[in-house]
Design a protein around this motif. Sequence first.
Motif, PDB file in Angstrom:
ATOM      1  N   LEU A 164       0.756  -1.212  -0.084  1.00  0.00           N
ATOM      2  CA  LEU A 164       0.076  -0.044   0.002  1.00  0.00           C
ATOM      3  C   LEU A 164       0.886   1.098  -0.039  1.00  0.00           C
ATOM      4  CD1 LEU A 164      -3.083   0.397  -0.263  1.00  0.00           C
ATOM      5  CD2 LEU A 164      -2.925   0.930   2.241  1.00  0.00           C
ATOM      6  N   ASP A 165       1.267   1.805  -1.133  1.00  0.00           N
ATOM      7  CA  ASP A 165       2.084   2.587  -1.312  1.00  0.00           C
ATOM      8  C   ASP A 165       1.360   4.089  -1.160  1.00  0.00           C
ATOM      9  OD1 ASP A 165       4.699   3.983  -2.103  1.00  0.00           O
ATOM     10  OD2 ASP A 165       3.553   4.927  -3.622  1.00  0.00           O
ATOM     11  N   GLY A 166       2.116   5.166  -0.574  1.00  0.00           N
ATOM     12  CA  GLY A 166       1.462   6.303  -0.238  1.00  0.00           C
ATOM     13  C   GLY A 166       0.511   6.231   1.187  1.00  0.00           C
ATOM     14  N   SER A 167       0.703   5.246   2.070  1.00  0.00           N
ATOM     15  CA  SER A 167      -0.274   4.818   2.739  1.00  0.00           C
ATOM     16  C   SER A 167      -0.642   6.063   3.862  1.00  0.00           C
ATOM     17  CB  SER A 167      -0.174   3.666   3.619  1.00  0.00           C
ATOM     18  OG  SER A 167       1.394   3.776   4.233  1.00  0.00           O
ATOM     19  N   SER A 168       0.393   7.037   3.856  1.00  0.00           N
ATOM     20  CA  SER A 168      -0.158   8.102   4.963  1.00  0.00           C
ATOM     21  C   SER A 168      -1.376   9.070   4.166  1.00  0.00           C
ATOM     22  CB  SER A 168       1.068   9.084   4.926  1.00  0.00           C
ATOM     23  OG  SER A 168       1.492   9.340   3.897  1.00  0.00           O
ATOM     24  N   ASN A 169      -1.571   8.762   3.091  1.00  0.00           N
ATOM     25  CA  ASN A 169      -2.850   9.374   2.317  1.00  0.00           C
ATOM     26  C   ASN A 169      -4.071   8.803   2.688  1.00  0.00           C
ATOM     27  OD1 ASN A 169      -1.702  11.656   0.835  1.00  0.00           O
ATOM     28  ND2 ASN A 169      -0.668  10.099  -0.321  1.00  0.00           N
ATOM     29  N   ILE A 170      -4.219   7.804   3.470  1.00  0.00           N
ATOM     30  CA  ILE A 170      -5.078   7.000   3.730  1.00  0.00           C
ATOM     31  C   ILE A 170      -6.207   8.117   4.610  1.00  0.00           C
ATOM     32  CG2 ILE A 170      -6.176   5.042   4.933  1.00  0.00           C
ATOM     33  CD1 ILE A 170      -3.837   3.509   4.426  1.00  0.00           C
ATOM     34  N   ASP A 171      -5.678   8.557   5.523  1.00  0.00           N
ATOM     35  CA  ASP A 171      -6.376   9.282   6.600  1.00  0.00           C
ATOM     36  C   ASP A 171      -7.047  10.474   5.934  1.00  0.00           C
ATOM     37  OD1 ASP A 171      -5.164   7.748   8.268  1.00  0.00           O
ATOM     38  OD2 ASP A 171      -3.765   9.442   9.308  1.00  0.00           O
ATOM     39  N   VAL A 172      -6.654  10.801   4.552  1.00  0.00           N
ATOM     40  CA  VAL A 172      -7.470  11.959   3.838  1.00  0.00           C
ATOM     41  C   VAL A 172      -8.075  11.544   2.832  1.00  0.00           C
ATOM     42  CG1 VAL A 172      -5.999  13.715   5.137  1.00  0.00           C
ATOM     43  CG2 VAL A 172      -5.141  12.678   2.916  1.00  0.00           C
ATOM     44  N   ALA A 173      -8.410  10.223   2.633  1.00  0.00           N
ATOM     45  CA  ALA A 173      -8.946   9.572   1.302  1.00  0.00           C
ATOM     46  C   ALA A 173      -8.232   9.983   0.317  1.00  0.00           C
ATOM     47  CB  ALA A 173     -10.360   9.854   1.478  1.00  0.00           C
ATOM     48  N   ALA A 174      -6.815  10.198   0.004  1.00  0.00           N
ATOM     49  CA  ALA A 174      -6.236  10.487  -1.362  1.00  0.00           C
ATOM     50  C   ALA A 174      -6.083   9.091  -1.811  1.00  0.00           C
ATOM     51  CB  ALA A 174      -5.192  11.406  -1.098  1.00  0.00           C
ATOM     52  N   GLY A 175      -5.679   9.267  -3.148  1.00  0.00           N
ATOM     53  CA  GLY A 175      -5.341   7.955  -3.849  1.00  0.00           C
ATOM     54  C   GLY A 175      -3.954   7.283  -3.143  1.00  0.00           C
ATOM     55  N   VAL A 176      -4.301   5.849  -2.958  1.00  0.00           N
ATOM     56  CA  VAL A 176      -3.048   5.031  -2.582  1.00  0.00           C
ATOM     57  C   VAL A 176      -3.092   3.896  -3.531  1.00  0.00           C
ATOM     58  CG1 VAL A 176      -3.042   5.525  -0.268  1.00  0.00           C
ATOM     59  CG2 VAL A 176      -4.543   4.036  -1.115  1.00  0.00           C
ATOM     60  N   GLY A 177      -1.884   3.067  -3.754  1.00  0.00           N
ATOM     61  CA  GLY A 177      -1.777   2.044  -4.696  1.00  0.00           C
ATOM     62  C   GLY A 177      -0.979   0.868  -4.025  1.00  0.00           C
ATOM     63  N   THR A 178      -1.261  -0.322  -4.773  1.00  0.00           N
ATOM     64  CA  THR A 178      -0.260  -1.350  -4.758  1.00  0.00           C
ATOM     65  C   THR A 178       0.511  -1.370  -5.972  1.00  0.00           C
ATOM     66  OG1 THR A 178      -1.964  -2.605  -3.503  1.00  0.00           O
ATOM     67  CG2 THR A 178      -0.168  -3.736  -4.704  1.00  0.00           C
ATOM     68  N   ILE A 179       2.088  -1.550  -5.725  1.00  0.00           N
ATOM     69  CA  ILE A 179       2.784  -1.721  -6.936  1.00  0.00           C
ATOM     70  C   ILE A 179       3.558  -2.969  -6.765  1.00  0.00           C
ATOM     71  CG2 ILE A 179       4.746  -0.553  -7.982  1.00  0.00           C
ATOM     72  CD1 ILE A 179       4.484   1.758  -5.998  1.00  0.00           C
ATOM     73  N   PHE A 180       3.574  -3.845  -7.954  1.00  0.00           N
ATOM     74  CA  PHE A 180       4.017  -5.194  -8.049  1.00  0.00           C
ATOM     75  C   PHE A 180       5.036  -5.344  -9.077  1.00  0.00           C
ATOM     76  CE2 PHE A 180       1.257  -6.566 -11.241  1.00  0.00           C
ATOM     77  CZ  PHE A 180      -0.006  -5.930 -11.205  1.00  0.00           C
ATOM     78  N   SER A 181       5.920  -6.294  -8.956  1.00  0.00           N
ATOM     79  CA  SER A 181       6.897  -6.671  -9.956  1.00  0.00           C
ATOM     80  C   SER A 181       7.061  -8.194  -9.864  1.00  0.00           C
ATOM     81  CB  SER A 181       8.402  -5.863  -9.465  1.00  0.00           C
ATOM     82  OG  SER A 181       9.356  -6.380 -10.052  1.00  0.00           O
ATOM     83  N   VAL A 182       7.444  -8.804 -11.029  1.00  0.00           N
ATOM     84  CA  VAL A 182       7.319 -10.261 -11.143  1.00  0.00           C
ATOM     85  C   VAL A 182       8.394 -10.484 -11.943  1.00  0.00           C
ATOM     86  CG1 VAL A 182       6.170 -12.424 -11.889  1.00  0.00           C
ATOM     87  CG2 VAL A 182       4.721 -10.387 -11.153  1.00  0.00           C
ATOM     88  N   LEU A 183       9.435 -11.644 -11.114  1.00  0.00           N
ATOM     89  CA  LEU A 183      10.685 -12.018 -11.591  1.00  0.00           C
ATOM     90  C   LEU A 183      10.500 -13.467 -12.138  1.00  0.00           C
ATOM     91  CD1 LEU A 183      12.637  -9.739  -9.276  1.00  0.00           C
ATOM     92  CD2 LEU A 183      12.894  -9.483 -12.038  1.00  0.00           C
ATOM     93  N   ARG A 184      11.299 -13.983 -13.292  1.00  0.00           N
ATOM     94  CA  ARG A 184      11.378 -15.426 -12.979  1.00  0.00           C
ATOM     95  C   ARG A 184      12.573 -15.848 -12.307  1.00  0.00           C
ATOM     96  NH1 ARG A 184      10.685 -20.189 -14.989  1.00  0.00           N
ATOM     97  NH2 ARG A 184       8.653 -19.433 -15.917  1.00  0.00           N
ATOM     98  N   ILE A 185      12.256 -17.055 -11.553  1.00  0.00           N
ATOM     99  CA  ILE A 185      13.431 -17.441 -10.633  1.00  0.00           C
ATOM    100  C   ILE A 185      14.189 -18.491 -11.363  1.00  0.00           C
ATOM    101  CG2 ILE A 185      14.110 -18.560  -8.322  1.00  0.00           C
ATOM    102  CD1 ILE A 185      11.291 -17.721  -7.277  1.00  0.00           C
ATOM    103  N   ALA A 186      15.617 -18.302 -11.373  1.00  0.00           N
ATOM    104  CA  ALA A 186      16.506 -19.153 -11.751  1.00  0.00           C
ATOM    105  C   ALA A 186      16.488 -20.430 -11.215  1.00  0.00           C
ATOM    106  CB  ALA A 186      17.996 -18.714 -12.140  1.00  0.00           C
TER     107      ALA A 186
END
Length: 325
Positions: free
Chosen positions: A120-142
């Motif tokens: 939950l990126d930007g979570s300090s914005n939750i208190d004021v109902a501003a946009g927050v988000g989830t960021i994800f990255s997928v890698l193949r494991i050798a």
Amino acid sequence: MTSRISENLDTLPNYLRTAKLPDGESNLGEVISAIALATKAIARKVRRARINDDIIGSVGATNVQGEDQQKLDVISNDLLIHCLSANPNVGVIGSEEEDDVVVVRPTAVGGEYCVLFDPLDGSSNIDVAAGVGTIFSVLRIADGADGDAAALQPGKAQVAAGYVLYGSSVLMVLTLGNGVDMFVLDPELGEFVLVQTRLEVPREKKVRSINGAYRFDFAQGYQDYLAWTESHGYGSRYIGSMVADVHRTLLKGGVFLYPATTSAPDGKLRLMYEANPMSLLVEQAGGSAVTGTGRILDVQPGELHQRTPVVLGSAGEVEIVLSHL
Ligand code: AHM
Ligand code: MG
């Protein structure tokens, strides 16, 4: 036969079933589905902030980076770990809220993907109902690279990346390494539906997105750039929530900057689960993403929570920033 249905039923599951996946990545869609499920559950929690009193506020603990953890940070982290651990293709997980990578399944028993995320990126914005988000990255494991080695790959090795923005609507922006597509969560269907394919970040747009309060803590080149924008008709937009700021930059153009400061000499944003996935999305949409001295996706990481300066967005605008450094 011509359909009489005017509703958008191009759901993410249909998209993933028919998407052209990178060679050898036939199980990637399953991993994206697991992420989508978790983010739908997070969206439901975000929507109930202040209705349920166990959702908003601090848990009274700090994460490995010394940051105050919000209840929603912890809930979001638990939901992602739950959904990803249940997926037979996920081997290793790394999160902003976990000290170390979590091995959920060795490669020997099918753990082929490493998923890194900021729950939950930007979570300090939750208190004021501003946009927050989830960021994800997928890698193949050798094969056999269980643990840190699974995660510590440069951003250019990502097989998928995306974010979910919990804003006035909930949307997912996703790349499987072949362009960038956008989905909006239809709350009645309970599915993300495809609303735009092949996003392209405009090459130029006179908008800069930066926390100007740090201005005199930035290197001289950034200060020169900011002064230059002021005499060249630039606008300024900064929400203070990376997902919301990058989303606007991706759709409308401009440049998002989080340079190093005197108190944060490596910058604030994390390479593996903030800068790398955003950089892959921006590059896939025709934009640029740099540290100030090189391409973000080329950086060889040394540790999971490594930080990096970030300059990303319209290719023409990033070039102008670089010309001042
Ligand atoms: P977080 O991961 O602890 O939420 O911090 C990252 C956030 C980004 O969303 C945003 O771009 C940045 O912090 C804002 O920082 P600042 O308040 O210093 O401008
Ligand atoms: Mg973050």
